[in-house]
Design a protein around this motif. Structure first.
Motif, PDB file in Angstrom:
ATOM      1  N   UNK A  46       5.961  50.482  27.857  1.00  0.00           N
ATOM      2  CA  UNK A  46       7.282  50.865  27.014  1.00  0.00           C
ATOM      3  C   UNK A  46       6.810  50.054  25.328  1.00  0.00           C
ATOM      4  N   UNK A  47       7.813  50.672  24.426  1.00  0.00           N
ATOM      5  CA  UNK A  47       7.815  49.758  23.223  1.00  0.00           C
ATOM      6  C   UNK A  47       6.560  50.524  22.143  1.00  0.00           C
ATOM      7  N   UNK A  48       6.224  51.674  22.337  1.00  0.00           N
ATOM      8  CA  UNK A  48       5.264  52.083  21.696  1.00  0.00           C
ATOM      9  C   UNK A  48       5.441  53.730  21.535  1.00  0.00           C
ATOM     10  N   UNK A  49       4.637  54.495  20.479  1.00  0.00           N
ATOM     11  CA  UNK A  49       4.703  55.873  20.253  1.00  0.00           C
ATOM     12  C   UNK A  49       3.814  56.481  21.103  1.00  0.00           C
ATOM     13  N   UNK A  50       4.249  57.326  21.870  1.00  0.00           N
ATOM     14  CA  UNK A  50       3.089  57.907  22.744  1.00  0.00           C
ATOM     15  C   UNK A  50       2.105  58.671  22.068  1.00  0.00           C
ATOM     16  N   UNK A  51       0.598  58.470  22.358  1.00  0.00           N
ATOM     17  CA  UNK A  51      -0.176  59.380  21.768  1.00  0.00           C
ATOM     18  C   UNK A  51      -0.897  59.860  22.959  1.00  0.00           C
ATOM     19  N   UNK A  52      -1.776  61.081  22.661  1.00  0.00           N
ATOM     20  CA  UNK A  52      -2.604  61.703  23.453  1.00  0.00           C
ATOM     21  C   UNK A  52      -3.432  60.694  24.153  1.00  0.00           C
ATOM     22  N   UNK A  53      -3.540  60.681  25.522  1.00  0.00           N
ATOM     23  CA  UNK A  53      -4.696  59.974  26.368  1.00  0.00           C
ATOM     24  C   UNK A  53      -4.285  58.583  26.367  1.00  0.00           C
ATOM     25  N   UNK A  54      -3.167  57.992  25.858  1.00  0.00           N
ATOM     26  CA  UNK A  54      -2.953  56.672  25.961  1.00  0.00           C
ATOM     27  C   UNK A  54      -2.233  56.395  27.291  1.00  0.00           C
ATOM     28  N   UNK A  55      -2.418  55.196  27.872  1.00  0.00           N
ATOM     29  CA  UNK A  55      -1.795  55.147  29.275  1.00  0.00           C
ATOM     30  C   UNK A  55      -0.005  54.803  28.859  1.00  0.00           C
ATOM     31  N   UNK A  56       0.564  55.351  29.890  1.00  0.00           N
ATOM     32  CA  UNK A  56       2.073  55.178  29.753  1.00  0.00           C
ATOM     33  C   UNK A  56       2.443  54.610  31.090  1.00  0.00           C
ATOM     34  N   UNK A  57       1.835  54.171  32.087  1.00  0.00           N
ATOM     35  CA  UNK A  57       2.293  53.745  33.433  1.00  0.00           C
ATOM     36  C   UNK A  57       0.893  53.124  33.896  1.00  0.00           C
TER      37      UNK A  57
END
Length: 161
Positions: free
Chosen positions: A146-157
């Motif tokens: 958490x804590x950042x803007x989600x971008x395509x292909x960026x890990x989120x988990x």
């Protein structure tokens, strides 16, 4: 000694050639590299249809007829649920154009469904898209990033097996 030096040289150049020919990246990394680059935030324009893409490569275990939810099982056993919007099942598929079928193999970055986000908002539902690891008990740790803007292909988990 010279045989040892030749053997090391042959091993090095063989490994180099194999990496150059067959690549070293995972299917997800290749899909992200081939995907068009975008730095738009997750709350980008709601006036146009948005494509919801597979966050991982795997086989579709579930595809909701209404297009609001997809279950993906990866080759290494991670089971992931992608749920488009909150309570959007109530829309009965209106505004959702499903592009995949159950048991289909998908690759990271492949479009699962095109969604009219403006229609979801007009119907009074949230457009938040959720990703949930459904078999967390089989994993050592599942931690959201958490804590950042989600971008395509960026890990989120972060998943540790």
């Amino acid at each position: 000694m010279w045989v040892y030096a030749i053997a090391i040289g042959v091993a090095f150049f063989t490994a180099f050639a194999l990496v150059a020919i067959f690549d070293y990246r995972t299917a997800e990394q290749k899909a992200c590299a081939d995907a068009p680059s975008t730095s738009a935030p997750a709350t980008a324009s709601l006036a146009e249809d948005e494509g919801i893409v597979a966050p991982v490569s795997g086989v579709l275990a579930t595809v909701a007829k209404t297009g609001h939810a997809f279950g993906i099982k990866t080759a290494d056993g991670v089971e992931l649920l992608v749920h488009v919007g909150i309570d959007t099942v109530q829309m009965d598929g209106d505004g959702f154009d499903v592009k995949v079928v159950k048991k289909q193999e998908v690759f990271a970055g492949e479009v699962l469904v095109e969604v009219d986000l403006a229609k979801i908002e007009q119907a009074g539902y949230a457009t938040t898209t959720l990703m949930t690891v459904t078999n967390t008990k089989a994993m050592r740790a599942v931690t959201p990033l958490v804590g950042s803007t989600v971008e395509a292909c960026a890990p989120v988990i972060d998943i540790q097996r």
